[in-house]
Design a protein around this motif. Structure first.
Motif, mmCIF file in Angstrom:
data_model
loop_
_atom_site.group_PDB
_atom_site.id
_atom_site.type_symbol
_atom_site.label_atom_id
_atom_site.label_comp_id
_atom_site.label_asym_id
_atom_site.label_seq_id
_atom_site.Cartn_x
_atom_site.Cartn_y
_atom_site.Cartn_z
ATOM 1 N N LEU A 23 -47.642 -40.579 64.931
ATOM 2 C CA LEU A 23 -46.868 -40.074 64.530
ATOM 3 C C LEU A 23 -45.312 -40.270 65.923
ATOM 4 O O LEU A 23 -44.700 -40.455 65.347
ATOM 5 N N ALA A 35 -50.922 -37.277 62.436
ATOM 6 C CA ALA A 35 -50.786 -36.232 61.138
ATOM 7 C C ALA A 35 -52.231 -36.476 60.234
ATOM 8 O O ALA A 35 -52.834 -37.452 60.408
ATOM 9 N N TRP A 37 -52.661 -36.081 57.200
ATOM 10 C CA TRP A 37 -51.648 -37.226 55.885
ATOM 11 C C TRP A 37 -50.710 -37.191 56.769
ATOM 12 O O TRP A 37 -49.468 -36.640 56.487
ATOM 13 N N LEU A 38 -49.863 -38.590 56.307
ATOM 14 C CA LEU A 38 -48.724 -39.024 56.125
ATOM 15 C C LEU A 38 -48.559 -39.406 55.302
ATOM 16 O O LEU A 38 -48.908 -40.183 54.517
ATOM 17 N N GLU A 40 -44.524 -40.935 52.920
ATOM 18 C CA GLU A 40 -43.172 -41.227 52.639
ATOM 19 C C GLU A 40 -42.667 -41.033 51.622
ATOM 20 O O GLU A 40 -43.037 -41.437 50.696
ATOM 21 N N VAL A 81 -48.014 -33.697 56.747
ATOM 22 C CA VAL A 81 -46.565 -34.236 57.460
ATOM 23 C C VAL A 81 -45.731 -35.276 56.043
ATOM 24 O O VAL A 81 -46.202 -35.991 55.933
ATOM 25 N N ARG A 83 -41.970 -37.395 55.168
ATOM 26 C CA ARG A 83 -41.135 -38.073 55.975
ATOM 27 C C ARG A 83 -40.320 -38.618 54.635
ATOM 28 O O ARG A 83 -40.739 -39.745 54.113
#
Ligand SMILES: Cc1cc2nc3c(=O)[nH]c(=O)nc-3n(C[C@H](O)[C@H](O)[C@H](O)COP(=O)(O)OP(=O)(O)OC[C@H]3O[C@@H](n4cnc5c(N)ncnc54)[C@H](O)[C@@H]3O)c2cc1C
Length: 311
Positions: A23, A35, A37-38, A40, A81, A83
């Motif tokens: 990150l 993270a 899992w990320l 967007e 996370v 975003r």
């Protein structure tokens, strides 16, 4: 947690789910671990879907906006996370402009100037998104963004949405109710007045020039690390301003460092990363500043930045 991975993949496609991804590059401090899992998200509906999937599987969710007010631990953030990205800006009527959470403050300021809508122009140069600005009630020149909020659209962690008037957001210095309720901001509607674009642009330029003069913008940081002391809670010695930066400065800490982290020689309330800092370096330097200011002035500094992950 393969059930959660499968559910995310089914909802968003495997190419959009990033596992164990660093990150650091998504924050202005340029530090922080991975993270689990990320994701967007591109729309409010996607945010709600992700919240629902995480709730179902008991996975912790962290919202990340522009990453300009956070210190993410070197060990990173467990769970998902989210975003939010993209988003739109609409003119509700002559007196109100609505913006989605991921819209950047700078993008919103530019849009408002172009459309002759006055209100936010002094916030030009504030990094980050509408989501982060409402969460922490971003301030500039003695005014806070919450003063301009007519209403917001929120989601609770169960995914239920509600429209909430600005007056119910418990805005205070560096504060909003989101910090207590952990609600997610989907969009915000701002009160605006008619304005002449040339005059609005001049105000925005003055803010940008002020920042350039007083802040170390060429080096990674998260802006002000500490809140200014509160005259109702804190006693500051006579002759010392109620300014965290001034206290750090008068404690002789400007320029001091730990590892790759250093108190900016330009602004006592900024800690900058020379490119090699870890989150731990920054955290230890914050503790050093707090201890010195406590020792010398009897004032307990409180963080403005938000810690994420385990330190
Ligand atoms: C050079 C520099 C100058 C700065 N100058 C100022 C200044 O003048 N005034 C000021 O107030 N701040 C300033 N800051 C700090 C920062 O820009 C603001 O706090 C900004 O509003 C943070 O927004 P963000 O999107 O980056 O939030 P992030 O840093 O990503 O997140 C901050 C918090 O908001 C939460 N959050 C983000 N999005 C959402 C959402 N959609 N729903 C719920 N919670 C959410 C996060 O979980 C986190 O807890 C500065 C920072 C830098 C680097």
């Amino acid at each position: 947690m393969s059930g959660f991975q499968d559910a995310l993949t089914a909802a968003f496609g495997s190419d959009r789910i990033r596992r164990n991804v660093s990150l650091a590059g998504l924050t202005t401090f340029r530090v922080g671990g991975p993270a689990d899992w990320l994701l967007e998200t591109r729309t409010s509906e996607e945010m709600l879907t992700a919240l629902e999937l995480a709730r179902r599987d008991g996975v912790a969710v962290t919202m990340l906006g522009g990453g300009s007010n956070v210190l993410i631990a070197d060990a990173g953030i467990r769970g998902l996370v989210i975003r939010p990205r993209g988003g739109s800006i609409d003119r509700v009527d002559q007196a109100q402009v609505r913006a989605d959470a991921p819209v950047t403050i700078n993008g919103l300021v530019r849009w408002m100037i172009l459309h002759g809508a006055a209100g936010l122009e002094a916030w030009a140069g504030t990094p980050g998104t509408v989501g982060g600005a409402i969460f922490g009630n971003a301030h500039f020149g003695g005014r806070s963004i919450g003063e301009l909020v007519a209403s917001v659209r929120l989601a609770d962690r169960d995914g239920a949405t509600s429209d909430v008037p600005g007056g119910a957001m418990a805005f205070g210095y560096d504060r909003s109710r989101l910090q207590d309720t952990r609600e997610v901001l989907l969009s915000a509607t701002f009160r605006v007045a008619p304005g002449d674009p040339a005059a609005l642009r001049a105000t925005a330029r003055a803010s940008l020039a002020f920042r350039k003069r007083t802040q170390p913008l060429e080096t990674p940081s998260a802006g002000c690390v500490f809140q200014n002391p509160d005259p109702r809670r804190d006693a500051v010695p006579q002759g010392v301003p109620y300014s965290a930066g001034a206290l750090v400065d008068r404690a002789g800490l400007k320029g001091s460092g730990i590892g790759g982290a250093r108190v900016s020689p330009t602004h006592g309330n900024f800690i900058v990363n020379d490119g090699s800092a870890t989150a731990e370096d920054i955290r230890r330097l914050i503790e050093l500043c707090r201890a010195e200011v406590r020792e010398q002035f009897g004032v307990e500094l409180r963080e403005e930045i938000v810690y994420m992950g385990v330190f």
